[in-house]
Scaffold this active site. Structure first.
Site, PDB file in Angstrom:
ATOM      1  N   LYS B  80       0.846  -1.201   0.000  1.00 54.56           N
ATOM      2  CA  LYS B  80       0.000   0.000   0.000  1.00 54.56           C
ATOM      3  C   LYS B  80       0.880   1.250   0.000  1.00 54.56           C
ATOM      4  O   LYS B  80       1.924   1.283   0.665  1.00 54.56           O
ATOM      5  CB  LYS B  80      -0.901  -0.016   1.246  1.00 54.56           C
ATOM      6  N   SER B 155      -9.788   1.985   2.822  1.00 55.41           N
ATOM      7  CA  SER B 155      -8.899   2.750   1.976  1.00 55.41           C
ATOM      8  C   SER B 155      -7.859   1.891   1.237  1.00 55.41           C
ATOM      9  O   SER B 155      -7.279   2.357   0.264  1.00 55.41           O
ATOM     10  CB  SER B 155      -8.164   3.793   2.810  1.00 55.41           C
ATOM     11  N   SER B 179     -10.006  -0.447   7.093  1.00 54.94           N
ATOM     12  CA  SER B 179      -9.440  -0.234   5.767  1.00 54.94           C
ATOM     13  C   SER B 179      -8.769  -1.450   5.136  1.00 54.94           C
ATOM     14  O   SER B 179      -8.435  -1.419   3.954  1.00 54.94           O
ATOM     15  CB  SER B 179      -8.435   0.924   5.801  1.00 54.94           C
TER      16      SER B 179
END
Lengths: 488, 488
Positions: B80, B155, B179
């Site tokens: 990420k 997210s 997330s």
């Protein structure tokens, strides 16, 4: 109406640690800009603070030195504000639960003259908390440059109660505080290097009133003389306003050294909202009581306590103790010398007169201030010198010559005496002959002595000393002259 | 060798050990798959194929020399964009960090490297991890591989979508309010958030420090366990990281812990707002556990209805402070219109941050401001403790808790983009777990009629990862949802 000033100080002291408050980056004054940083210091994305426990211990020690209570637990808060010198735009500080609570500092006010001890009193402290220093901005003609070397250096903020009433008290407080901090090895408190900075809060109230007036805060005073001047200016400024029927605005002011005046930075209405909240990246610090007790046991004697002890136990005068006790190194040098030869007055005199004179002479010619530890002399040098004078091996007069020699070469005094043949002459025959010559050659002095003028004897001693190059034993000389005059 | 990119870590580890494939082959398969499908999925913000292949080659050489490191050696793992990888961009999907390259590795990356993993590509996300749909990225909108018209969740949407599309063997995400788990559920993969403190946050760009945790996305529970074993542990660079407690050999625990378990079902999680298909699916999953002899216990988490408001106070407060370092002074976006310090801050931040980030910074600044702190932040922290208390009480009775992961399956792009409050409810089932600091995992539990994945959330006790994994693994092994892949 008569007004009296109420003064409180906030003093930032840089704690001497090898590394910074929340990372292993080193700190050193005067390094090339931005060379003492790392990802944490610069607040790079993803970095987190890790506590330097040495800073905590040194601050706890500072607190103990200043009579504070050490908290069971201290916590870290974020103080949020935008400023270009702040890498994270928040400062880690202790708002709610500081490390040191309360405390009091004994101060000595200036006496009527340098040689007379002044009044002592206590100034109460509110708290001492730890925080991190920001970086340093330098404003140039069309740009501002930032050096983050200083960012993250541990600072202890010492907050006093509004417990002082004159610039003299504030100066005395700062001097005493600095002595204690340097004594405990917590900081060198070099104000020129920013190791000690002071904010002064000043308000006025009618004499006799116990209500506090509106205060102003003078920021970042970086020398004791600035503190003194800024407080005096502020007292005068506020007095004028009040006397003209005006009222004081609560504000932050900046002292301008050049003009010797201050100007307003921001008023209470413009004051920051720091939005303090507990830092979620750092755990509260549980203080280990056993360790706190150890730190307390390691504390040095406080300078004013030591001064009192020297006066009471060793019978030293204030003029000497006030010099000897200001410097921990000097007083420890003194105490070490006493172990070799227990003659406090003589040794103290050698240290405070001869040694300091020689050191300052070196400093004037050399680069920086010279300290005892940088000189070639050890306590044993001074003690031995005092000892051989006391034992009559050399005279005090010769002692001065030996002192200069040993200061320069680092040789032991007895070796110098031996090498240069400076031993006192105890040859009564030679001295007696010289004495007779002197008596014969100066009837006037002999007459004066007989009339009761003891000092007249000096005129007779002189030629004898000159003839023996100062090696005649002065006591013996004294005795002989008196005997011969009596006889004659 | 076909479909290497859809295999699990344990399958590939066995193949590598048996010499049936190489890390270079696996990495190349992932690279090829990414080249083939990422134009549609848009999971990656950047890839560095040369670097990945070099790491793969090093792994193969290690293996050839008989020095293979373990199950992760040679496995490509996508990262990420909020986790720092040395010499790779670290943009947090924000314009604010457009040109920023990390000079260091996050601790979790260091640990993966030590386990031999191939660090592969930067995955899209909601800007600074704020969002539930990956529509807040400043660069691109990631599609859900099961239906390209829908969102992948957020997210960590890029991390979840890359897994579902076979663009990595495993990925890392971060979970502040769900997330990892919510996008895992929406993309039909396994996603896991560990106990707070189990994995170091050093190198994770902070959104909300007291809630953020790094965690794995994987095809199977076992793979997630393998990743966790590699990354957990106390880190000297993160004061909030904690030494693991209890059973940490998770992949072994999957084999030995067989149940039956006492499983809690909180009634509060099946009320208003839940999609009927999701509700029916999770009830079916619960029935399966019952059929395996597990005792299903109705539990109550009475304060869970307050989790969303509490979360948006705590998380935004911390975010407002954490994001203050992005100010245009050092490495972040600097406005060309900056004229002085104040406009440097305001213009740079105004241009650099997207709407959702600004919304949260403003909210966080408000709840921390003086006069509101007690009413919002302090009260939220108190309610947070009540939420934790609810869980602690529940765990006195049960081994794990079962809930839906997301109230709805993936929704259409743009559907909630203009309705932040509706968007915030996407995380209603995951947020309380972050507030309580507990571990939780989402496992695929079936599909809607239109073919969108649904996820079952298993919540464990603090440091109860071993049991949590075992419970999730039992369900996964009895069903084939994890083996299904979208057609792209």
């Amino acid at each position: 109406m008569q007004y009296e000033a109420v003064i409180g100080l906030e003093i930032h002291v840089q704690i001497k640690t090898r590394t910074k408050m929340f990372t292993a980056a080193p700190y050193e004054y005067g390094a090339a800009p931005n060379t003492l940083t790392d990802a944490v210091v610069l607040g790079l994305p993803g970095t987190l603070p890790v506590l330097n426990h040495t800073a905590i211990e040194k601050c706890a020690k500072l607190g103990l030195m200043l009579g504070c209570e050490i908290a069971e637990v201290c916590k870290w808060d974020r103080k949020n504000y935008f400023y270009p010198d702040s890498p994270k735009n928040y400062q880690l500080t202790q708002n709610e639960e500081p490390l040191c609570i309360g405390g009091k500092v004994e101060i000595e006010l200036p006496g009527p003259s340098r040689n007379v001890e002044g009044e002592h009193r206590w100034v109460a402290l509110n708290r001492i908390h730890l925080e991190e220093d920001p970086g340093k901005l330098t404003h140039e003609a069309f740009e501002t440059v930032i050096d983050f070397n200083r960012a993250g250096v541990p600072l202890a903020e010492i907050v006093t109660e509004p417990d002082m009433s004159s610039s003299a008290e504030a100066v005395a407080f700062l001097n005493c505080l600095r002595n204690m901090i340097v004594y405990a090895g917590i900081s060198d408190c070099d104000m020129e290097k920013g190791q000690m900075r002071c904010d002064a809060n000043v308000s006025l109230r009618p004499v006799g009133s116990d209500k506090l007036g509106t205060r102003t805060e003078m920021k970042n005073l970086n020398s004791i003389s600035n503190v003194k001047a800024a407080i005096e200016y502020e007292i005068e400024r506020q007095t004028e306003i009040l006397e003209e029927g005006g009222s004081i605005t609560q504000e932050t002011r900046r002292w301008d050294v050049e003009s010797g005046t201050s100007f307003s930075l921001r008023s209470k209405e413009e004051a920051h909202d720091y939005r303090y909240f507990p830092d979620p990246d750092l755990m509260p610090v549980q203080m280990d009581r056993a360790r706190v007790a150890e730190l307390e046991a390691e504390l040095p004697e406080r300078p004013l306590d030591k001064q009192r002890r020297y006066q009471e136990e060793l019978g030293l005068p204030f003029t000497i103790t006030s010099v000897l006790c200001v410097d921990r190194e000097l007083s420890e040098f003194f105490e070490e010398a006493l172990k070799t030869h227990n003659a406090p007055k003589q040794i103290a005199n050698y240290i405070t007169n001869d040694l300091l004179r020689e050191l300052s002479a070196v400093s004037e010619h050399g680069e920086s201030a010279h300290s005892v530890s940088q000189s070639k002399l050890t306590p044993a040098h001074i003690a031995t010198l005092a000892k051989i004078i006391d034992e009559g091996v050399i005279s005090k007069q010769i002692g001065k010559e030996v002192f200069t020699e040993m200061f320069q070469t680092g040789e032991m005094p007895d070796a110098i005496v031996e090498k240069k043949g400076l031993k006192q002459s105890n040859d009564t025959g030679e001295i007696e002959a010289l004495c007779r010559e002197a008596i014969a050659g100066n009837a006037k002095a002999v007459g004066q002595f007989k009339d009761g003028n003891e000092k007249a004897l000096n005129a007779l001693k002189g030629p004898v000393m000159k003839a023996t190059k100062g090696k005649a034993n002065p006591a013996m000389l004294d005795q002989l002259l008196k005997k011969l005059i009596d006889e004659g | 060798m076909s479909d290497l990119h859809f295999k699990t870590i344990s399958e590939l580890a066995a193949m590598l050990a048996a010499g049936e494939t190489t890390s270079v082959e696996i990495t190349q398969a992932v690279i090829d798959r990414t080249a083939a499908v990422d134009a549609q999925v848009k999971a990656f913000l950047s890839t560095d194929t040369e670097d990945a292949l070099a790491q793969a080659k090093a792994s193969d050489e290690r293996r050839a020399a008989g020095k293979a490191l373990g199950p992760l050696d040679g496995i490509p793992i996508g990262i990420k964009d909020t986790l720092a990888v040395k010499d790779q961009p670290l943009r947090c999907a924000s314009k604010m960090l457009e040109n920023y390259v990390s000079p260091y590795d996050a601790t979790c990356i260091v640990k993966l490297r030590e386990a031999g993993a191939v660090i592969w590509g930067r995955l899209n996300m909601d800007e600074f991890a704020m969002g539930s749909s990956t529509e807040n990225s400043a660069y691109q909108t990631t599609a859900n591989p099961w239906d390209l018209e829908t969102i992948p969740g957020g997210s960590s949407g890029g991390s979840a979508a890359a897994m579902a599309a076979g663009e990595a063997i495993a990925t890392l995400g971060t979970d502040t309010g769900g997330s990892i788990r919510q996008p895992a559920a929406l993309c039909g993969v396994v996603g896991m958030k560990p106990t707070y403190g189990l994995i170091s946050r050093y190198g994770l760009v902070a959104f909300a420090s007291s809630l953020d945790q790094v965690g794995p996305f994987a095809r199977t529970v076992e793979d997630a366990a393998i990743l966790m074993e590699a990354m957990l542990g106390k880190d000297d660079l993160d004061s909030t990281s904690i030494a693991p407690q209890g059973e940490t050999n998770y992949s072994e625990a999957l084999k030995t812990k067989k149940g039956p378990w006492k499983l809690g079902v909180p009634q509060e999680f099946f009320g208003e707002g839940i999609d009927p298909e999701v509700k029916a699916n999770i009830e079916k999953a619960i029935d399966w556990y019952k059929s395996q002899g597990c005792e299903i216990v109705d539990i109550s988490l009475p304060h869970s209805e307050l989790a969303v408001p509490v979360y948006y106070i705590v998380a935004t407060a911390e975010a407002s402070s954490n994001l203050a370092r992005f100010d245009g002074v050092r490495y972040s976006h600097r406005s060309e219109e900056a004229k002085d310090a104040m406009t440097l801050f305001t213009k740079s931040r105004g241009e650099g941050f997207g709407d959702e980030v600004k919304r949260r910074i403003i909210l966080g600044t408000y709840v921390l401001s003086s006069g509101y702190y007690d009413a919002y932040y302090l009260r939220a922290q108190k309610v947070r403790r009540l939420i934790l208390g609810d869980f602690e009480k529940a765990f006195e009775q049960v081994d794990a808790i079962l809930t839906p992961t997301s109230p709805t399956p993936a929704f259409k792009r743009g559907e909630r983009a203009d309705d932040p409050l509706a968007m915030y409810l996407s995380d209603v089932y995951t947020i309380s777990v972050n507030l309580a600091g507990l571990p939780a995992i989402s496992v695929p539990s079936g599909f809607t009629e239109s073919g969108l994945p649904i996820g079952l959330q298993v919540i464990g006790k603090a440091f109860g990862e071993a049991d949590m994994f075992a419970v999730a693994n039992a369900f996964e092994k009895a069903h084939d949802y994890a083996q299904q892949t979208p057609t792209l």
